[in-house]
Design an enzyme around this catalytic site. Structure first.
Site, PDB file in Angstrom:
ATOM      1  N   LYS A 111     -25.858 -23.499  17.048  1.00 60.21           N
ATOM      2  CA  LYS A 111     -25.789 -24.942  16.790  1.00 60.21           C
ATOM      3  C   LYS A 111     -26.940 -25.639  17.503  1.00 60.21           C
ATOM      4  CE  LYS A 111     -20.814 -25.940  16.638  1.00 60.21           C
ATOM      5  NZ  LYS A 111     -19.733 -26.662  17.319  1.00 60.21           N
ATOM      6  N   ARG A 115     -41.896 -51.428  16.239  1.00 60.25           N
ATOM      7  CA  ARG A 115     -40.862 -51.334  15.210  1.00 60.25           C
ATOM      8  C   ARG A 115     -39.619 -50.599  15.688  1.00 60.25           C
ATOM      9  NH1 ARG A 115     -44.055 -47.931  11.105  1.00 60.25           N
ATOM     10  NH2 ARG A 115     -44.594 -47.022  13.105  1.00 60.25           N
ATOM     11  N   ASP A 147      -7.046 -30.231  18.395  1.00 56.63           N
ATOM     12  CA  ASP A 147      -7.756 -29.862  19.626  1.00 56.63           C
ATOM     13  C   ASP A 147      -6.800 -29.724  20.814  1.00 56.63           C
ATOM     14  OD1 ASP A 147     -10.027 -29.938  18.082  1.00 56.63           O
ATOM     15  OD2 ASP A 147     -10.994 -31.553  19.200  1.00 56.63           O
ATOM     16  N   ARG A 176     -13.983 -34.343  21.666  1.00 58.62           N
ATOM     17  CA  ARG A 176     -13.925 -33.378  20.566  1.00 58.62           C
ATOM     18  C   ARG A 176     -14.220 -31.998  21.144  1.00 58.62           C
ATOM     19  NH1 ARG A 176     -14.271 -35.725  15.270  1.00 58.62           N
ATOM     20  NH2 ARG A 176     -14.777 -37.935  15.386  1.00 58.62           N
ATOM     21  N   HIS A 204     -14.847 -26.292  20.437  1.00 62.58           N
ATOM     22  CA  HIS A 204     -14.859 -25.626  19.143  1.00 62.58           C
ATOM     23  C   HIS A 204     -15.860 -24.483  19.067  1.00 62.58           C
ATOM     24  CE1 HIS A 204     -13.845 -29.940  17.700  1.00 62.58           C
ATOM     25  NE2 HIS A 204     -12.732 -29.292  17.932  1.00 62.58           N
ATOM     26  N   HIS A 262     -18.109 -25.404  22.135  1.00 56.89           N
ATOM     27  CA  HIS A 262     -18.807 -26.682  22.256  1.00 56.89           C
ATOM     28  C   HIS A 262     -17.826 -27.837  22.144  1.00 56.89           C
ATOM     29  CE1 HIS A 262     -20.856 -30.189  20.372  1.00 56.89           C
ATOM     30  NE2 HIS A 262     -21.621 -30.004  21.424  1.00 56.89           N
TER      31      HIS A 262
END
Length: 184
Positions: A73, A25, A167, A60, A63, A120
């Site tokens: 985190k 599956r 950023d 990204r 941060h 991060h």
């Protein structure tokens, strides 16, 4: 829950490998189990969880939230593949200013455990990626900040990634006065 752990070069930062149950599956992955995290001495009091969707070449980061809203985190990629990067911002750490790069992917189901005091970020390697973040404090705009993605000689795969205006406006690492202190 079975969880294999690999210590990274940055103290207290770990790559976690949960067991993947595969059959005809598809597959099933348990990403968090209170007792297992507690036995390993990992944070278990998560306050918020969210995810991002990013297209290929998006970067990204880098941060973090400053004290008193700094947080642990746990980050993992549930679809696609990213190059995940953490930077040690803790004064007194043997790896202060060093970075670590890990490829996170839905195929491997690996995760990164990021202690307080690390920046991060990530770069999207696949056509798109969905990344989940589990954090120990709630989002606080007044404490949320970052350092400039290209100020640490990190060998990102792209010199001109797709990056947000926010950023790209962060201060360089060399100008950052860290509020984080390494705790042994």
């Amino acid at each position: 829950m079975q969880l294999d752990v690999r210590k990274l070069t940055i103290p207290d930062c770990l790559e976690l490998f949960p067991k993947i149950l595969r059959d005809e599956r598809g597959y099933f992955v348990k990403t968090f189990h209170f007792d297992v995290f507690q036995e390993l001495g990992l944070e278990t009091d998560f306050k918020e969880e969210y995810y991002s969707y990013s297209i290929k070449r998006v970067l990204r980061g880098l941060h973090f939230q400053i004290p008193p809203k700094d947080h642990v985190k746990v980050v993992y990629c549930i679809y696609g593949k990213i190059l995940d990067v953490v930077v040690d911002l803790r004064i007194g750490s043997p790896t202060y200013g060093h970075y670590e790069m890990i490829e996170l992917s839905s195929d491997k189901a690996n995760m990164i455990y990021i202690p307080k005091g690390l920046a991060h970020g990530f770069y999207t390697l696949s056509d798109f990626a969905i990344v989940v973040y589990k954090v120990t404090t709630t989002y606080s705009p007044d404490h949320d900040t970052g350092i400039l993605w290209n100020s640490l000689n990190i060998p990102w795969p792209d010199e001109k990634p797709i990056i947000s205006r926010r950023d790209s406006g962060f201060i360089p690492f060399a100008d950052f006065n860290s509020p984080f202190i390494y705790q042994t």
